[in-house]
Design a protein around this motif. Structure first.
Motif, PDB file in Angstrom:
ATOM      1  N   UNK A   1     -10.930 -12.779  -4.013  1.00  0.00           N
ATOM      2  CA  UNK A   1      -9.804 -12.838  -4.961  1.00  0.00           C
ATOM      3  C   UNK A   1      -9.214 -11.547  -5.130  1.00  0.00           C
ATOM      4  N   UNK A   2      -9.755 -10.601  -5.394  1.00  0.00           N
ATOM      5  CA  UNK A   2      -9.389  -9.111  -5.607  1.00  0.00           C
ATOM      6  C   UNK A   2      -8.577  -8.592  -4.171  1.00  0.00           C
ATOM      7  N   UNK A   3      -9.356  -8.828  -3.153  1.00  0.00           N
ATOM      8  CA  UNK A   3      -8.759  -8.606  -1.774  1.00  0.00           C
ATOM      9  C   UNK A   3      -7.426  -9.280  -1.404  1.00  0.00           C
ATOM     10  N   UNK A   4      -7.367 -10.721  -2.037  1.00  0.00           N
ATOM     11  CA  UNK A   4      -6.004 -11.175  -1.648  1.00  0.00           C
ATOM     12  C   UNK A   4      -4.875 -10.704  -2.427  1.00  0.00           C
ATOM     13  N   UNK A   5      -5.369 -10.552  -3.768  1.00  0.00           N
ATOM     14  CA  UNK A   5      -4.278  -9.909  -4.569  1.00  0.00           C
ATOM     15  C   UNK A   5      -3.946  -8.524  -3.984  1.00  0.00           C
ATOM     16  N   UNK A   6      -4.773  -7.937  -3.614  1.00  0.00           N
ATOM     17  CA  UNK A   6      -4.135  -6.449  -3.136  1.00  0.00           C
ATOM     18  C   UNK A   6      -3.396  -6.822  -2.002  1.00  0.00           C
ATOM     19  N   UNK A   7      -3.644  -7.533  -1.034  1.00  0.00           N
ATOM     20  CA  UNK A   7      -3.072  -7.730   0.206  1.00  0.00           C
ATOM     21  C   UNK A   7      -1.873  -8.390   0.020  1.00  0.00           C
ATOM     22  N   UNK A   8      -1.609  -9.296  -1.017  1.00  0.00           N
ATOM     23  CA  UNK A   8      -0.292  -9.770  -1.202  1.00  0.00           C
ATOM     24  C   UNK A   8       0.594  -8.737  -1.844  1.00  0.00           C
ATOM     25  N   UNK A   9       0.107  -8.001  -2.731  1.00  0.00           N
ATOM     26  CA  UNK A   9       1.089  -6.907  -3.027  1.00  0.00           C
ATOM     27  C   UNK A   9       1.710  -5.854  -2.009  1.00  0.00           C
ATOM     28  N   UNK A  10       0.333  -5.671  -1.097  1.00  0.00           N
ATOM     29  CA  UNK A  10       0.675  -4.721  -0.054  1.00  0.00           C
ATOM     30  C   UNK A  10       1.670  -5.225   1.068  1.00  0.00           C
ATOM     31  N   UNK A  11       1.692  -6.353   1.190  1.00  0.00           N
ATOM     32  CA  UNK A  11       2.729  -7.243   1.860  1.00  0.00           C
ATOM     33  C   UNK A  11       4.028  -6.971   1.518  1.00  0.00           C
ATOM     34  N   UNK A  12       4.174  -7.297   0.167  1.00  0.00           N
ATOM     35  CA  UNK A  12       5.544  -6.926  -0.411  1.00  0.00           C
ATOM     36  C   UNK A  12       5.792  -5.406  -0.547  1.00  0.00           C
ATOM     37  N   UNK A  13       4.915  -4.601  -0.590  1.00  0.00           N
ATOM     38  CA  UNK A  13       5.334  -3.142  -0.686  1.00  0.00           C
ATOM     39  C   UNK A  13       5.679  -2.883   0.798  1.00  0.00           C
ATOM     40  N   UNK A  14       5.275  -3.413   1.826  1.00  0.00           N
ATOM     41  CA  UNK A  14       5.660  -2.755   3.231  1.00  0.00           C
ATOM     42  C   UNK A  14       6.802  -3.678   3.655  1.00  0.00           C
ATOM     43  N   UNK A  15       7.316  -4.819   3.193  1.00  0.00           N
ATOM     44  CA  UNK A  15       8.334  -5.581   3.514  1.00  0.00           C
ATOM     45  C   UNK A  15       9.609  -4.524   3.993  1.00  0.00           C
ATOM     46  N   UNK A  16      10.014  -4.878   5.161  1.00  0.00           N
ATOM     47  CA  UNK A  16      11.142  -4.109   5.866  1.00  0.00           C
ATOM     48  C   UNK A  16      10.820  -2.878   6.334  1.00  0.00           C
ATOM     49  N   UNK A  17       9.730  -2.343   6.169  1.00  0.00           N
ATOM     50  CA  UNK A  17       9.454  -1.032   6.512  1.00  0.00           C
ATOM     51  C   UNK A  17       9.095  -0.855   8.075  1.00  0.00           C
ATOM     52  N   UNK A  18       8.490  -1.790   8.561  1.00  0.00           N
ATOM     53  CA  UNK A  18       8.764  -1.956  10.006  1.00  0.00           C
ATOM     54  C   UNK A  18       9.910  -1.963  10.669  1.00  0.00           C
ATOM     55  N   UNK A  19      10.759  -2.963   9.944  1.00  0.00           N
ATOM     56  CA  UNK A  19      12.253  -3.005  10.507  1.00  0.00           C
ATOM     57  C   UNK A  19      13.013  -1.824  10.390  1.00  0.00           C
ATOM     58  N   UNK A  20      12.982  -1.018   9.392  1.00  0.00           N
ATOM     59  CA  UNK A  20      13.602   0.428   8.965  1.00  0.00           C
ATOM     60  C   UNK A  20      12.815   1.287  10.251  1.00  0.00           C
ATOM     61  N   UNK A  21      11.734   1.389  10.518  1.00  0.00           N
ATOM     62  CA  UNK A  21      11.265   2.091  11.414  1.00  0.00           C
ATOM     63  C   UNK A  21      11.615   1.742  13.072  1.00  0.00           C
ATOM     64  N   UNK A  22      11.986   0.588  13.206  1.00  0.00           N
ATOM     65  CA  UNK A  22      12.443  -0.069  14.379  1.00  0.00           C
ATOM     66  C   UNK A  22      13.797   0.280  14.621  1.00  0.00           C
ATOM     67  N   UNK A  23      14.683   0.448  13.470  1.00  0.00           N
ATOM     68  CA  UNK A  23      16.159   0.541  13.656  1.00  0.00           C
ATOM     69  C   UNK A  23      16.323   2.057  13.787  1.00  0.00           C
ATOM     70  N   UNK A  24      15.250   2.995  13.291  1.00  0.00           N
ATOM     71  CA  UNK A  24      15.386   4.366  13.494  1.00  0.00           C
ATOM     72  C   UNK A  24      15.156   4.604  15.042  1.00  0.00           C
TER      73      UNK A  24
END
Length: 180
Positions: free
Chosen positions: A72-95
């Motif tokens: 459960x702890x791993x899932x909670x951390x993972x869910x928040x990590x996904x929200x933290x990294x949202x659009x970061x790969x898109x930003x890096x791709x556009x760069x």
């Protein structure tokens, strides 16, 4: 009002000298900065709420030591990590795409120069200068905008990793696994 009109004329002249690819670079740059601003707003407004809700969910649990609690702890951390990294790969791709669009502008501008050379020879430097402008301006624009976005891509990636580590540290677990 006169200054605004002069600015619009300069803007129009810049884009006409840079060629059609410059408009594409502008569109990608606007998208890049919309995503960068969205990330800043997320970290300022939404993330504190998401963090509090995640910690509240974890702290409300009575079982923090079983195998299931660890998952459960791993899932909670993972869910928040996904929200933290949202659009970061898109930003890096556009760069990464922006300098390539600048290179496309260079190629289309050089094609204009070669067209002038084929039709008029070397006797018309003014006509060749238009092609050279169309070749150099998009290159500069692609590089400058990519550099401005590069910093923020790295910044958001590092911030997401740091916040994920802090969250993991704040979500204390009790001892080893128990088979409850």
């Amino acid at each position: 009002m006169h200054e605004f009109n002069a600015l619009l004329i300069a803007f129009r002249d810049f884009f006409s000298a840079g060629g059609d690819v410059l408009w594409l670079i502008l569109a990608v740059t606007v998208l890049l900065w919309v995503l960068i601003i969205e990330r800043f707003l997320f970290f300022a407004r939404r993330y504190p709420q998401d963090l509090a809700r995640t910690l509240e969910h974890w702290n409300a649990r009575s079982d923090k030591s079983s195998w299931y609690a660890h998952r459960v702890r791993e899932a909670l951390i993972s869910e928040l990590e996904i929200r933290l990294n949202r659009y970061v790969p898109v930003i890096k791709t556009l760069v990464a795409v922006l300098p390539l669009l600048g290179l496309l502008g260079t190629i289309t501008g050089m094609i204009q120069v070669f067209d002038v050379l084929a039709v008029m020879g070397t006797g018309n430097p003014r006509a060749m200068a238009n092609g050279v402008s169309a070749a150099t301006i998009p290159t500069m624009a692609g590089m400058v905008t990519a550099l401005s976005g590069l910093y923020f891509g790295v910044y958001f990636e590092r911030r997401a990793k740091g916040e994920t580590r802090l969250l993991a540290d704040r979500m204390a677990i009790s001892g080893g696994y128990s088979h409850a």
